[in-house]
Each structure stands twice: as C-alpha cells, then as structure tokens.
Design a protein around this motif. Sequence first.
Motif: not given
Length: 783
Positions: A235-246
């Motif tokens: 993850p690279r969102c810090g304290t925030n959660s992320c949504r990702c795409e491949v």
Amino acid sequence: MLRISLVSFVVAAALSVCNGQHEKSCDVFPKDLHIEVGSSVELVCRTSCSSGKIFWTLNGKNLSESLSKTINSTHTVLSLSNFTQSSAVVECHSSHTDQVLGGVIVSTYSKPENIKCVFITKYGTGGSPHVFTCSWSHHMNSSQAIRYTILEILDDSLNEVCDSKVAECTIEDRLKVPQMFSQSNSQIIVRAKTDAWEAYSEPYEFDPHHIWKINPPERPVIKPSSDRLSVEWGPRCGTNSCRCEVRYHKISESNGVTPKYLSRPMSHYSATIEEIESCSNYNISVRCATKESLWSDWSQERTVHTKLNKSHVRLRLWRKVAEQEKNGKRKVHLMWRGIPSTCEEVLNYTIKQIPYTNNTTLTNDTYTRCGASSCDVEVDQHAHRLFLTVSVNGASLADDSVYVPAVGETGLPQVFSIQATAHEGVIQVSWNASEKPTSRYMIDWTHDGNQYHWNESGFTAATLFGLMQRKPYNITVTPLFNDSTGHGTQANQICSSLRVPELVAVRNVEIHSKSAFVKWDTKSQDPCSGVDTYVIFYETQRQPQLNVTVDGDEEGVWLKDLQPNTQYTVYVEATGYNGTTKSKTMIFTTNMFDSKLIKVFSVCGGLLVILVLSLGLACAIQWKKFYEKPVPNPRLSSVAKWLSHNHQKMEGFFQPFTDQAENRVVTDETQRQQRAALTPVCNGKHTRDEKLVVCDPSLSPTPESEPIERFSENSETQLLSSPEGSMVFSSSQSSPYRSQDSVEPLLPRVEKPSRSDLCQKQEKTTPKSVYVSLIMFEQSGAR
C-alpha cells in the motif's frame, strides 16, 4: 463584453478637432482595437473630407448598409455583433469616388478555459501532497508574448499562486501546497495578459482531496503457476485505505488490443489472474487511489512467463499422405498444434503406428520419436492408425490419433465440386458434401508444400485467413466420420492475392479513319499477377483526354468516334489489388479514308482490269484467227473427176491424182496442164473426142506423170454424187488426213479395172477436175 458607446466616439472626434486637427480630415476610430471573441463593437467613420454616402468593407468585402447609420453629415457609425474573426481589416469608403476614407484592424482574444488541477504526493508513502499543478487551454494567434498567472480567490482578494509563459504551471512547496490542500474548498482563476489586453478565465472550484493523486504502488510481485498468476503489492496510501486496479495483457497483443483490468476492493493488495494462456509473456502493472481521490500513475510494468496448462492442450493431429512409391511404401507427414513452442518445459513426442485390416492388427506396433510440431513416418499399403503421445518427465500430458486409409480402399466418403475464390488476401472454399454420412470436414492448405495449415469445419464452406500475399495455395478438403477419415479432394491451385504486372506495353494499333484497335501485353515475374481493370487513355492536342475501361481479361479494345487524319496519343493503365501500372505513351495517326473502302475499291478495280484484259485478249485471239486464217494444205487434199450422169452408176472407180513429191495449190493453169498430161495417148495422138479415141497402153505417159501408179492395190474408194455428176476419190492407208478413219464404200466393192478398160471408159466421158478436201487442217502436230 467590451462595448464602445456611440457617445464616446463622438466625444473622441470632438476632442481631436479641438486638438488642432484639420476639419476636413477623414478617418475611422478607435485605432488598434482588441476585443474578446464573440463580443460586439462600434466603429465611427469621420467623413469631413468627402460628401455623399459611404459604405463599409470587412477584409475587402462589402458590408450590409443596415449595419451602419449616419449621426450627422460628418459621422457614420458601424455596429458589429458577435465578432469571432481573429483579425480583420475594416475600412470606410466614399460611394461617389470609391476612395478609402479610413480603416482599422480589429483583433480578438479569448480567455483561458478547461482548467484542470491536481495535488501530487511524491515523497514518502503517504501524508499530504507537496506538488500542485494546473493546466488549461487558450486558443490564441497573437504575436505578442502572453503571461499567465494563477490567482487564488481568498475572500474578496486575489492571491497570486503561480506564473508561467505556457498554458501550464506547477508549484512545488512543502509549506504552501499543504496549506492549500488543508482547505475544504478552493477557487482559482487564470489570467492571460499582454501589453494590449488581458483576459480572465471563469472561476475553477475544487475539493483538494478529490484532485489528490497518490504515489503509484511499488513494483508488484508476481508468482506464476500452471493455470494462474498471483500478484501482490504494497500500500502507498498512508493512513488512508486504498482501492487498487491490476492491468495485464499479452505482450504479442500489446498493439491494437485493449488490456484487461482487475479491480480490487479497499485494503486488498493482492490479486489472482486466471484468464491466461500457456507459455506466454504477460505485462502486469498496478495503480491505486483513495476513496475519493484520483487514480495514481501505473506502477512499473513487470513481465512474467506463464507455464504450460494441461487443460489447454489441444493437439489437433492431422496428416498428409503421399502417393505410393515403387517399394510399396507411403510417406505420411504428421503435424499438430496446441502446444506453443515457447513453453519452457521439456516435452517428449512419440508416434505409434498400428497397421490393420478389417479391424485386425497385422504386425507389431512401431514407435517413432519426433520433434515438437511435425514428424514424417512411412506406412505400407494397408490401413493404419497413428497415435501421438506428449509426455513431461515420463508423465503423459496429451494424446491424439489419426486414420490413414489403405491404398484403393473403397466405401469412404469424398467431397465433390470443390471451388476456391480469393479476394484481398482471403480465400473462400466451398464444396458439395458426399452422399455418405460425414460429421465434419478437415481443410488443409499450403503454399510451398512444407508449411501446412489446417482447420476443422462443420459446414460445406470455409474462409482461410492469415495467408501470405501473392502466393499460390494448394487446398485439400477431407471428410471425417466415426473417428476416421475419407478420401481428400484437392482444389485447383489459387493465389491468395494478385499483383499488378510490372510491365504493361501497347503492342499494336490497328488504324482506320474513324476508329483504332489497341492491343497490349503484360509481363510479370510474379506467378500471382493479375489485373482487375484496364483503363485506356487517348487524346489529341485539341481535344480533352478520353478513356475506356475494360475488364482485366481483355487484351484489346476498339477506340471509336475518332477524327480522320488526326494524330492521337494513347497509353494503358492496369489496376489491380496492390495499385496501378502505366504503359508508355504511343502515338498514331488515323487514316484519311477508311481502309475497308480502299480495299473494296482495290478489289473492284482489280476485277475490272482483269475483265478488260480478258475481253481484250479474247478479241485479239479472234482477230488473229480471222487475220491469220490458214490456206488449205494441198497435201491434205485429193483430185477427182466429176462424172456425167450417164456414168454415175458405173461400177468402176476413177483413181484421183495426187502429188506425193510436193504439196501445192493447184490453180486453173496447172489444172489445164495436168489435164493435158493426163489425157491418154491413143495411136500416138492426143484427142479430146472420146468417140474416136483408140487407146494404146504402150503409149501411156511416163511414170512421173502417170497417176495410176499412185493407187495402192488395197485402196478403198467411195463414190459421191453431185448435181453435175459423181466424184470418185480414194483413201490409202498412208493418207495424210488428220484423224480420218476408213469409211466403208457406199457401193459394192469392185475389182480394179484394167488400163484398157479405163481408156475405154474415158472415151465415153469427158472428165472435169475439182478439189475436194475433208478435215484438211493440221492441229497439234497430230493427223
């Protein structure tokens, strides 16, 4: 909107007069006018130096009179609305003299638009961004330098954020940018300014968290297996959660193929890709975003090689059987596909041959080790089934079999009436099904006899794609039934596409007075060359170019409606699948008269000459015959005596006198001399009184003048009658008459009288000499 009022122009004109300008000067005001695109403008023309009406022009074209109005005798106002031209020249003219009274250049400018801004995090793994960048569009054709400024709207004031000379500006500041990012809502405008004008964009409002772009994920980790790919990233969102795409795609399909995407929910940083092909290279990358922010950039792509998936293997085994050789063997070329050559696994290929007849095995099985995609084996005249087995490390991976019919095997299905057509590199094949039941059909094709392609079809037609350009292909269709094969049928060789011949040349021109027949030839080194259409162009120096189009199968065309005794130029252009080829130009001149008419006149004149010559020759021959009519040859005639009526019934015959020494014409004088010579001498005296004559045989003439000696003993005599008497003549066997046959006497044959008898008879009759001639003319030397 910029608008210049009418009152302002009038005031400006009054001030110019007060400043000392001549009352009779003419001009247009204001000067060097710059307005915003789509706004309206008013121009004033001062007409002090001219009298009468005026008119306006825009870039040299007259404007409607309804756009202007006269204020007084010296000022006229022009109103232009929705002005969109980038630059235009407006002039005022005198209607009386067409003189230009004044002019002005009106230029337009636009305001910046389509503003887009983004906050970017470039440092660390999360936290506030440190970069703020904006871009916009500005449609301007100005030669002046434009300065752009981003202004932040804070309450009622404008705060300069960034300056630039292009339509993009970036600020990177660890203090200022986080301060802007901390606000809930922000507004900015972009100002464009020159020395002559300035324009402001519409306000751009944004939420900093909605235009935030986080850093892309680090390089993902990929783990391949036989049927899937496992992808993991941090993850690279810090304290925030992320949504990702491949994102993934096959490397060979990167051009022109849309990549596939696999979305992951919030806080999921791994994915499994199952829709992959065996033994292929894939590129994979990942991007992420917070719940409401923009997508990050894609991570660096990683390439991975997939493994062989057993469930994907389809061998599709097929064979090509050659003719039986003298040793009774047949070569069979086996080929298969389904296992990519890019697989890294070590594979073993084995062919097992099982010969049989009537489902009975004839000999032991035969095994052959083969390569990765094809294999050649030999079989005898019997039927065979060939098995292909693929194994990995001793374990069977896949197998397939194919049937080879026996030589002369009957009862097998076979297709009929196979046809093939080609168009733009694609071949379409169709055929009639066999009367015997079939399940599917196998179509195989090759252009060189080494590399084969094949495919199955359940229909009686197929389309072949992916062919090489301008190559001749051999296509064979074989029916399949009950896990067996019938007899194959090969279509006529056909080219995948046709190339225009390299050379087109006009061969000959058959010229007439009003038409010409043009012939041409084509030459090509390519076996697959052809022409779709020919276009024949022809022209004269005074007439425009004409053309005639014919099919590619033609080799000549008639050019009609030509002018007699006129020079023409002609060339042929061949059009085909890959372009056109043009021939060299040929020059010809039409005849003054039609050649057919000349031929008719020549034939008629020749016939007339022949007729005249024939008539003249016939007349000459007739004249020659008439002029050179031959005199009868005395040699072919005989002399006889006409007898009196008293002696017509005399049983004796008078022998005619003939001259055997010389052929001559007997005249009256010679006749009198001969008559005197022929008078018999009686008692040594000549007498003409037949009653007193006493003939003495001893006093007869000499042999040279005695005609009696000329008579042959076996001569035949004939008695002819005439009004004056009877004529007696003789015909000997040596008669010179041509083609004269012996004639039987009309009177009974009598014995030759004696000389004394003749003398006694001559005493009673006074003879008369006459000429008698029968068929006296000699012809062709024959008699």
